[in-house]
Design an enzyme around this catalytic site. Sequence first.
Site, PDB file in Angstrom:
ATOM      1  CG  HIS A 130      -0.315   0.384   2.658  1.00 24.08           C
ATOM      2  ND1 HIS A 130       0.086  -0.901   3.329  1.00 24.08           N
ATOM      3  CD2 HIS A 130       0.064   1.384   3.045  1.00 24.08           C
ATOM      4  CE1 HIS A 130       0.542  -0.301   4.604  1.00 24.08           C
ATOM      5  NE2 HIS A 130       0.732   0.988   4.390  1.00 24.08           N
ATOM      6  CG  ASP A 160       0.012  -4.261   2.839  1.00 24.23           C
ATOM      7  OD1 ASP A 160       0.322  -3.265   1.931  1.00 24.23           O
ATOM      8  OD2 ASP A 160       0.192  -3.636   3.905  1.00 24.23           O
ATOM      9  CB  SER A 238       3.270   1.335   6.166  1.00 19.60           C
ATOM     10  OG  SER A 238       2.342   1.518   7.374  1.00 19.60           O
TER      11      SER A 238
END
Length: 385
Positions: A130, A160, A238
């Site tokens: 993402h 992901d 992230s």
Amino acid sequence: MRSSRVLAAAAAGLATTTAAAAATVMATTALISPSLTSPGLAQGAGAVLGRQSFVAAAIRRAGPAVVTIDTERTVQSAAGGGLPRGLLNDPLFRQFFGIPQQGAPSRRTERGQGSGVILQSDGLVLTNAHVVEAIDRVTVGLENGRRYEGRVVGLDKLTDLAVVRLVGAGPWPVAPLGNSDALQVGDWAIAVGNPFGLDNTVTLGIISSLNRNASKLGITDKRLDLIQTDAAINPGNSGGPLLNADGEVVGINTLVRSGPGAGLGFAIPINLARSIVNQLVTTGRATHPMIGVGLDEVRAASGQGADRGAVVVSVQPNGPADRGGLRTGDVIVAAQGAAVKDPSQVITAVERAGVGGTLNLTVNRQGSTLNLRLVPGDMAQLRQG
């Protein structure tokens, strides 16, 4: 006079006792902590107390390979703010509201930021899908302040995970990889990344739980069993690494729970990431084994013939499960010889069997025990079919 002599004698005795007690205390203190009475040893004790923590040593080992990932994407919006084309073509309407004649669509650049970690000396960077999905440009910043262009090698939205290759001459710093299967609840966890654009931020916690299925967190578009930690993970973290006490990467930070229950962070196990990275680098895509069933937990007193396991609620026609003899209403009680407590364990067994591998299931069907052999297929092909 007599009373004065008595008081003086008592005072002298008290002084003698106090001095003796003090000497005893000092001697005892010297035995327990010699550094408090010896100038030479005091310096040694100070050096011991002043040592850096294991966290500092872990960061020295892996920190240079943690990177900032800046992304840019062009977003195009229709002219007229979504007004009907008929009104936009009306010259009186355009004149009254001051809408330009050409009605050209507007374009703007959106910028994002995440983290990543360098896995190989040739510049292979692991991050979240993402972070780099649908971007036009990616720039990678190193700990030393230098910045390099990056090229997305491939990404897998289901897990992901994404791989970016640095454009430039190496060699690059590399983070050592650990074994996520060896983790235990209570182990130290060190999260490293760039939350809110604050480079090289380090937070410390423990491994709070293992094999936390993403579906239980309300995430239905991912196929993950996550590492749960209380080490602070915030927006911008992230794609950064989760380290163990030795400075080895054991997970890739992916999300944090906000609102009720905030403070829970989750990371993708590095052993899963290794497999996905190899596939993305080799073929540009990742395959995911699937047997074509819908599963649910066994309900108490449901009359399904088993106390625990995974209930088959649907079977895809002509899929691997259908061809292998699995039927709606069956309860999967064991996979690859290991007892099954819930559907997530079946999914894990399918993943480990792999596309084209062998999956041995033990099934309870209306009180009878059956042993079935299935061959998982590729999820992408099964969905197309």
